[in-house]
Design a protein around this motif. Sequence first.
Motif, mmCIF file in Angstrom:
data_model
loop_
_atom_site.group_PDB
_atom_site.id
_atom_site.type_symbol
_atom_site.label_atom_id
_atom_site.label_comp_id
_atom_site.label_asym_id
_atom_site.label_seq_id
_atom_site.Cartn_x
_atom_site.Cartn_y
_atom_site.Cartn_z
ATOM 1 N N LEU A 150 0.859 -1.192 0.000
ATOM 2 C CA LEU A 150 0.000 0.000 0.000
ATOM 3 C C LEU A 150 0.890 1.236 0.000
ATOM 4 O O LEU A 150 1.677 1.436 0.943
ATOM 5 C CB LEU A 150 -0.928 0.012 1.215
ATOM 6 C CG LEU A 150 -1.851 1.225 1.357
ATOM 7 C CD1 LEU A 150 -2.734 1.403 0.124
ATOM 8 C CD2 LEU A 150 -2.714 1.106 2.610
ATOM 9 N N GLU A 151 0.800 2.045 -1.038
ATOM 10 C CA GLU A 151 1.629 3.246 -1.172
ATOM 11 C C GLU A 151 0.737 4.485 -1.233
ATOM 12 O O GLU A 151 -0.224 4.529 -2.018
ATOM 13 C CB GLU A 151 2.489 3.165 -2.438
ATOM 14 C CG GLU A 151 3.450 1.975 -2.422
ATOM 15 C CD GLU A 151 4.262 1.873 -3.701
ATOM 16 O OE1 GLU A 151 5.261 1.137 -3.702
ATOM 17 O OE2 GLU A 151 3.900 2.527 -4.703
ATOM 18 N N VAL A 152 1.067 5.458 -0.405
ATOM 19 C CA VAL A 152 0.295 6.696 -0.333
ATOM 20 C C VAL A 152 1.149 7.842 -0.858
ATOM 21 O O VAL A 152 2.276 8.054 -0.391
ATOM 22 C CB VAL A 152 -0.160 6.997 1.105
ATOM 23 C CG1 VAL A 152 -0.933 8.315 1.151
ATOM 24 C CG2 VAL A 152 -1.018 5.858 1.641
ATOM 25 N N LEU A 153 0.623 8.568 -1.827
ATOM 26 C CA LEU A 153 1.285 9.748 -2.375
ATOM 27 C C LEU A 153 0.592 10.989 -1.810
ATOM 28 O O LEU A 153 -0.629 11.122 -1.910
ATOM 29 C CB LEU A 153 1.212 9.761 -3.899
ATOM 30 C CG LEU A 153 1.696 8.495 -4.609
ATOM 31 C CD1 LEU A 153 1.432 8.582 -6.102
ATOM 32 C CD2 LEU A 153 3.179 8.281 -4.342
ATOM 33 N N VAL A 154 1.363 11.875 -1.216
ATOM 34 C CA VAL A 154 0.814 13.109 -0.643
ATOM 35 C C VAL A 154 1.132 14.256 -1.590
ATOM 36 O O VAL A 154 2.295 14.616 -1.776
ATOM 37 C CB VAL A 154 1.396 13.393 0.754
ATOM 38 C CG1 VAL A 154 0.865 14.718 1.291
ATOM 39 C CG2 VAL A 154 1.055 12.262 1.706
#
Length: 656
Positions: free
Chosen positions: A553-557
Amino acid sequence: MTSTQVDPTPPPTAPAPRWRSWLLDGLSEQSARHPGPHGTPPAEHKGHSWWRVMCLTGVDYFSTLGYQPGIAALAAGLLSPFATLVLIALTLLGALPVYRRVAKESPQGEGSIAMLERLLPWWAGKLLVLVLLGFAATDFVITMTLSAADASAHVVENPFAPAALHGANLWITLLLLAALGAVFLKGFREAIGIAVALVGVYLVLNVVVLATSAWQVLSHPVAVGNWWGAMTAQHSSPLAIVGVALLVFPKLALGMSGFETGVAVMPQVRGDAGDDPVKPAGRIRDTRRLLTTAALIMSVFLLLSSLATTILIPQKEFAPGGSANGRALAYLAHEHLGEAFGTVYDISTIAILWFAGASAMAGLLNLVPRYLPRYGMAPEWTRAVRPLVLIFMAIAFGITVVFDASVDDQSGAYATGVLVLMLSASFASTVAARHRGHRGATIGFGAITLVFGYTLVTNVIERPDGLKIALLFILGILLTSFASRVHRAFELRAADVVFDETAERLIEEALAAGPLRVIANEPDERNAADYREKEYSQREETHIPDRGPVLFLEVLVEDSSDFTAELHVHGVEEHGARILRVQGAGVPNTIAAVLMQLRERTGQVPHIYFNWTEGHPFSHLLRFLVFGDGEVAPVAREVLRRAEPDLRRRPRVHVG
């Protein structure tokens, strides 16, 4: 390890008390997506005719006839009509074109603040909005308190007023404010109905007063000669007359109120049945008609009232303590139409001044829910109308007590708020015209911006107390907003979570092999070695069973200053890894929201695996609050704890 099944139906919640249901009426999930109680009406809402909405915004605009002629006479003396002409020119050639442009650019009622918000990215845009909201709050709240205070002054100055009311301005003002709040606690439709009646009666009475005054002037032409002779004796040169009028007109800026609320309540304008919700041409057209009609009506009344009061009222009566101070047209009504009609006129003036705060209240009820809850800088219940009404009324009560219901002491802050909003609107219109390549409009709006800038600076230099009061409002909004942002930092902060087809397939395949296991991964290098090393270390440190499938799971801000967003989860297969990628405002909150949605979709409690990060906890907390990352594992666990109190249903957090 076995899979953890969850009951798909959450435990029942106890019904809310009746008072709470009444107070939070209108607060729903839909309001979260369409902020502002007057921002986006539901589909069944039919809206109102443009002229009815004009009456709501006009109670503020038209009510300035109650005191504007007296202000003009005090500021310009015998040159009052010429200074009023300058004001009218600025209204029709400046404010009106600006707000017609604002209506086109923000048809959902966002106003010039939203136009400026788009100019600055990240936290800078949020800070600009908060500062402008501080000036807007100054304008709107002082509109309520000043108008109610002026109404109370008209009450005690009426010849038929009981002696017991003399000196009771404070208590009368507080009573009028309480009555205004009661109307909005009842409903918005009731407010529009009252506004239509008050504006209609008030304008008709003013027509009678001004027609009578015109007859008096025509019957006694010597009065015109006396005025002209006295004025030319003081200012023999036409250039001197024009110069003095230009210098004193900033003091008349109170006569331009009402434009900002005119665009703020745009969604209440009915428009056409086939209007596009994104670009409602009918609503834009009718709002422009509203603004133009109000400006033309007011311009005619301002010019005629200025001429009548200057020619027919001795200058000494405008001074503090004089019979025409703050009530010039009421003076003419009593003088030429008798005490009975004068009292009727006084009652009408008192009523419209009392209700002038209605347009300001409508503006506040639109602006605050539109911005602050979306930024996480106000609780969710501020999307409901009634709690906000109570808060604004409490603030208005406090200001009234502090200023002892004095009109003069509050007028500086009122003018400052009005002019700052007009300056921001003209600047936003200049930028919008430039972006569209309209060179002529850019030059015109730029010139208007300079005029409003000059007017604002002149007012601030002459009455710095107005800026001081506005700065107190700004400081209060900044402190409460950031305190709320910190308090709400550990919420899920997701309006919705949507998985694409690839993401759904990856989830189903992983779920078929056992419990759903998710590894939180920082999207740095994104190569095969990076994913292999991450999976190996997590299996080693957190004892993930060998050969069991895992999802990354990768979150880009992109913008950590945002608070609530709709999350779109995209499935990706690359370098032998199965990846769920999502863009959010904060890493831990986004991870928690995705996990909660995974539980709802699959009926299984998912497992999430983290690594501890190095560094001081306080610096990580600051990074989380400002940049949206920091120490992700404990924050994600805290978000999940607050979102799901039932341990059996809460996603499992593993840290190695």
